[in-house]
Scaffold this active site. Structure first.
Site, short mmCIF file in Angstrom:
data_model
loop_
_atom_site.label_atom_id
_atom_site.label_comp_id
_atom_site.label_asym_id
_atom_site.label_seq_id
_atom_site.Cartn_x
_atom_site.Cartn_y
_atom_site.Cartn_z
N SER A 249 0.84 -1.02 -0.01
CA SER A 249 -0.15 -0.02 0.04
C SER A 249 0.86 1.41 -0.08
O SER A 249 1.65 1.30 0.63
CB SER A 249 -0.86 0.09 1.28
OG SER A 249 -0.88 1.25 2.19
N LYS A 250 0.42 2.13 -0.99
CA LYS A 250 1.05 3.45 -1.08
C LYS A 250 1.17 4.14 0.38
O LYS A 250 2.13 4.66 0.62
CB LYS A 250 0.61 4.18 -2.38
CG LYS A 250 1.23 5.51 -2.39
CD LYS A 250 2.49 5.47 -3.00
CE LYS A 250 2.88 6.97 -3.22
NZ LYS A 250 4.65 6.97 -3.37
N ARG A 251 -0.01 4.00 0.75
CA ARG A 251 -0.40 4.83 1.93
C ARG A 251 0.59 4.21 3.10
O ARG A 251 1.04 5.23 4.14
CB ARG A 251 -1.73 4.72 2.72
CG ARG A 251 -2.43 6.02 2.32
CD ARG A 251 -3.83 5.81 2.84
NE ARG A 251 -4.72 5.34 1.53
CZ ARG A 251 -5.86 4.76 1.63
NH1 ARG A 251 -6.39 4.42 2.58
NH2 ARG A 251 -6.34 4.46 0.33
N GLY A 253 3.84 3.63 2.62
CA GLY A 253 5.06 3.96 2.32
C GLY A 253 5.59 3.05 1.16
O GLY A 253 6.68 2.99 0.70
N ASP A 259 7.65 5.53 -8.07
CA ASP A 259 8.80 5.48 -7.06
C ASP A 259 9.80 4.37 -7.67
O ASP A 259 10.80 4.52 -7.55
CB ASP A 259 8.21 5.11 -5.79
CG ASP A 259 7.41 5.73 -5.07
OD1 ASP A 259 7.45 6.99 -5.41
OD2 ASP A 259 6.53 5.47 -4.39
#
Ligand code: GLU
Length: 476
Positions: A249-251, A253, A259
């Site tokens: 999950s991007k949230r 990190g 990225d």
């Protein structure tokens, strides 16, 4: 019937790895069958609006070569392809669904920013649900300007059964389903309604999405049924995991596509890797271009066990892709990473030295840090048992080498190597006793991208001679 799939991202501002994988499977299902791949932007959640987010979706898909046949920018016969531009369509179908008995008007106190599940759960507990209001009366209240939502009717007993390509036959009891909002009081649809209307009107034949949507699928099927429409083929895929317990999950990190690209992963390698997150060709092969995937992909080989995103595996695969580039391609891709290096370097020679050694382009920085300036180092670096060198040997070697290199005719790898070998032979020294000290003197590092002569070519004659002289000074 022509296969039509759609990728339906919400514009969040980044491309989640799981979303890109969904897009890839959608694309492959269509393209392996000569079908159409459609891009639809799901932006009805206005709170989540992010400036420029749609461009990121366009750029990402283009970058990996997944071009869409219809979409917001290229148009098509089933547009508009942005949900916020389809407002009137949803409203029209929501009212129609009420007429058909698939939904009802609801006037309960409600907030549109409320969590959808909580809202539906609260509604389920009401003694006097709006479902009981006669339609004529509800219409009058709406005509009088009272705010309303359209809410789904779930009045079936028994079990919903549907088929999924990955999970097989699925059974869900109707009493597990909530009568959720389909059209909000601001006139915008919820995802639960918009996806059905759009997939039908856009004649989507196969829907690929995360398995978190399985539990809602019976609700969608009830809507299809009420309209008398044919549901699509469902292909639910397991989540991409960071480890056994956590979703990627991007949230939290975890890396997005952007990225990874910024860290020097090649888009082609990322795409290849994510193709294998839940799918395999049935044999040991692992390296596939998008074109190859098109010709061998089949949704039947999708796996229902969650796939763990293994950065080490991706990194290995990226190294394979770097190795497979032509020298020219690699040199071009490396240029942005050479920005901070000194001007007069031979970057062609540098690229040739780096290409076999890198797993990501991001590693260029640490591999080339000594090119701007020799780092501080201890003289003990000249100690090397295998090469039979010591600081004393190094001093002798550099003293012998300097005048010879000053007078060398042509500054290239072969010449340099011949000349340095000759110095060793003429002085009854081993090759390593000459080459190792030169390499340390030029780099100040134990590991370098290339041997002594390669470094000399990269640095050029003037800088090489300067570094050798400096090192000699240091050794004295
Ligand atoms: N907008 C939804 C998402 O991003 C799409 C789900 C679907 O493909 O239907 O999760």
């Amino acid at each position: 019937m022509k296969i039509r799939t759609r990728f339906a991202p919400s514009p969040t501002g980044y491309m989640h790895i799981g979303n890109l994988r969904t897009a890839l499977y959608e694309y492959l299902i269509a393209k392996s069958a000569g079908g159409d791949f459609i891009l639809r932007i799901e932006d009805t959640d206005q709170k989540r609006y992010v400036e420029g987010a749609t461009d990121i979706i366009f750029q990402t898909l283009k970058r990996v070569g997944m071009l869409w046949d219809e979409g917001p920018d290229v148009g098509g016969n089933y547009g508009p392809y942005v949900q916020s531009e389809r407002r009137d369509i949803y409203a029209q179908y929501a009212h129609k669904l009420v007429e058909l008995g698939g939904a009802h008007y609801c006037f309960c106190a409600h907030k549109d920013d409320e969590d959808e599940e909580e809202n539906a759960a609260a509604y389920a507990k009401l003694k006097d649900p709006c479902r009981l209001i006669p339609l004529e009366e509800a219409k009058k209240r709406i005509a009088n300007g009272e705010p309303f939502v359209v809410r789904q009717n779930i009045n079936k007993k028994g079990t919903s059964i549907f088929h999924d390509v990955v999970y097989g036959d699925i059974e869900i009891d109707y009493d597990e389903l909530d009568e959720g909002v389909l059209l909000k009081s601001d006139g915008l649809p919820t995802y639960n309604f918009a996806n059905v209307v759009d997939d039908h009107l856009m004649q989507i034949t196969h829907v690929v999405r995360g398995n978190e949507y399985i539990s809602s699928t019976p609700k969608y099927n009830l809507i299809y049924e009420a309209f008398g429409w044919q549901p699509p083929v469902y292909v639910h895929v397991p989540p991409v995991m960071k480890d056994a317990q956590h979703k990627l999950s991007k949230r939290n990190g975890d890396a997005s596509f952007q990225d990874l690209v910024a860290k020097g992963y090649l888009p082609e390698a990322i795409l290849n890797y994510i193709a294998l997150l839940g799918w395999n060709p049935g044999d040991e092969r692992e390296i596939f271009s998008l074109d190859e995937l098109k010709s061998i992909f089949s949704a039947e080989r999708l796996n229902k066990s969650p796939a763990i995103f293994d950065i080490a595996k991706l990194t290995w695969m990226n190294g394979q892709y770097i190795r497979n580039l032509s020298a020219e391609e690699f040199d071009e891709l490396a240029q942005p990473y050479y920005q901070n290096l000194p001007q007069n370097l031979d970057t062609k020679a540098l690229s040739a030295a780096l290409q076999p050694r890198l797993e990501t382009l991001g590693q260029i920085a640490e591999q080339t840090d000594f090119l701007s300036a020799v780092p501080e180092y201890e003289l003990s670096l000249y100690e090397n048992k295998k090469m039979k060198t010591t600081p004393e040997v190094a001093q002798k070697a550099l003293t012998l080498v300097l005048p010879v290199l000053q007078n060398i005719a042509e500054w290239n790898n072969e010449n340099l190597f011949e000349v340095l070998k000759a110095v060793a032979v003429n002085n009854e020294m081993k090759n390593g006793q000459i080459l190792y000290p030169v390499r340390i003197a030029l780099s100040g590092k134990e590991t370098t991208p290339g041997g002594a002569t390669e470094l000399a070519v990269i640095l050029g004659k003037e800088e090489t001679l300067k570094r050798l002289a400096d090192a000699l000074q240091k050794l004295k």
